[in-house]
Scaffold this motif. Structure first.
Motif, PDB file in Angstrom:
ATOM      1  N   ALA A   1      27.264 -19.678   6.211  1.00 17.23           N
ATOM      2  CA  ALA A   1      26.485 -19.108   5.101  1.00 17.23           C
ATOM      3  C   ALA A   1      26.072 -20.185   4.106  1.00 17.23           C
ATOM      4  CB  ALA A   1      27.293 -18.019   4.400  1.00 17.23           C
ATOM      5  N   ILE A   2      26.964 -21.074   3.805  1.00 21.80           N
ATOM      6  CA  ILE A   2      26.634 -22.135   2.837  1.00 21.80           C
ATOM      7  C   ILE A   2      25.603 -23.087   3.435  1.00 21.80           C
ATOM      8  CG2 ILE A   2      27.567 -24.101   1.530  1.00 21.80           C
ATOM      9  CD1 ILE A   2      30.184 -22.393   1.292  1.00 21.80           C
ATOM     10  N   GLY A   3      25.730 -23.388   4.709  1.00 27.31           N
ATOM     11  CA  GLY A   3      24.724 -24.221   5.371  1.00 27.31           C
ATOM     12  C   GLY A   3      23.351 -23.566   5.344  1.00 27.31           C
ATOM     13  N   ALA A   4      23.315 -22.258   5.607  1.00 23.02           N
ATOM     14  CA  ALA A   4      22.044 -21.519   5.568  1.00 23.02           C
ATOM     15  C   ALA A   4      21.471 -21.479   4.155  1.00 23.02           C
ATOM     16  CB  ALA A   4      22.249 -20.106   6.102  1.00 23.02           C
ATOM     17  N   ALA A   5      22.346 -21.288   3.170  1.00 25.08           N
ATOM     18  CA  ALA A   5      21.880 -21.276   1.771  1.00 25.08           C
ATOM     19  C   ALA A   5      21.319 -22.641   1.389  1.00 25.08           C
ATOM     20  CB  ALA A   5      23.019 -20.880   0.834  1.00 25.08           C
TER      21      ALA A   5
END
Length: 163
Positions: free
Chosen positions: A148-152
């Protein structure tokens, strides 16, 4: 011990409070300002559930005295989204990637991610894991949170390129 007058700037709003000098920022946020998105887990700074941003830096609000936050800029999970009906891209990514289960650690994880992405807009997986090293999750597992953090990070980077 006499109460001390302090001024907190929380999510852009100013609050003048009289607090006992031993009270933590987490307690004042939750009990006095009713900002219960900030969680208290271990109350020892080990789990990160109480993470807030103070002047843009992530801190453990359970270890920070409220008087230490006098005239400082505090961001809680309630202040992260741009409006009440729109999530911040990090919050959207947590939802889209199933990085939320019980949700107790989520506010601290999201704010730790905000601090990380503000300092390093394109972190590697290892840097994301290092950035979350002060936050514990007992149920979802870290892979979905890291995803999720990578996508954000990608979404925020792409939005910055478009602007």
């Amino acid at each position: 011990m006499a109460k001390q007058n302090i001024e907190l700037i929380v999510n852009g709003d100013r609050y003048e409070l009289a607090v006992e000098p031993w009270r933590t920022l987490a307690d004042v946020l939750r009990e006095d300002l009713r900002l219960t998105g900030t969680k208290i887990g271990c109350a020892q700074g080990d789990c990160g559930a109480c993470t807030v941003l103070m002047d843009g830096r992530s801190i453990s609000s359970c270890l920070t005295l409220a008087v230490e936050a006098h005239q400082r800029d505090i961001t809680t999970i309630e202040g992260l989204s741009p409006s009440p009906d729109k999530l911040h891209p990090i919050q959207e990514a947590f939802v889209q990637h199933g990085a939320v289960q019980c949700g107790y650690c989520t506010p601290g994880m999201v704010l730790a991610a905000k601090h990380l992405l503000d300092a390093n807009p394109e972190p590697s997986e290892a840097e994301i894991r290092q950035g979350l090293s002060g936050n514990l999750c007992r149920c979802t597992g870290y892979n979905k949170i890291v995803d999720a953090i990578g996508a954000a990070a990608k979404k925020l980077s792409d939005a910055g390129k478009e602007a």
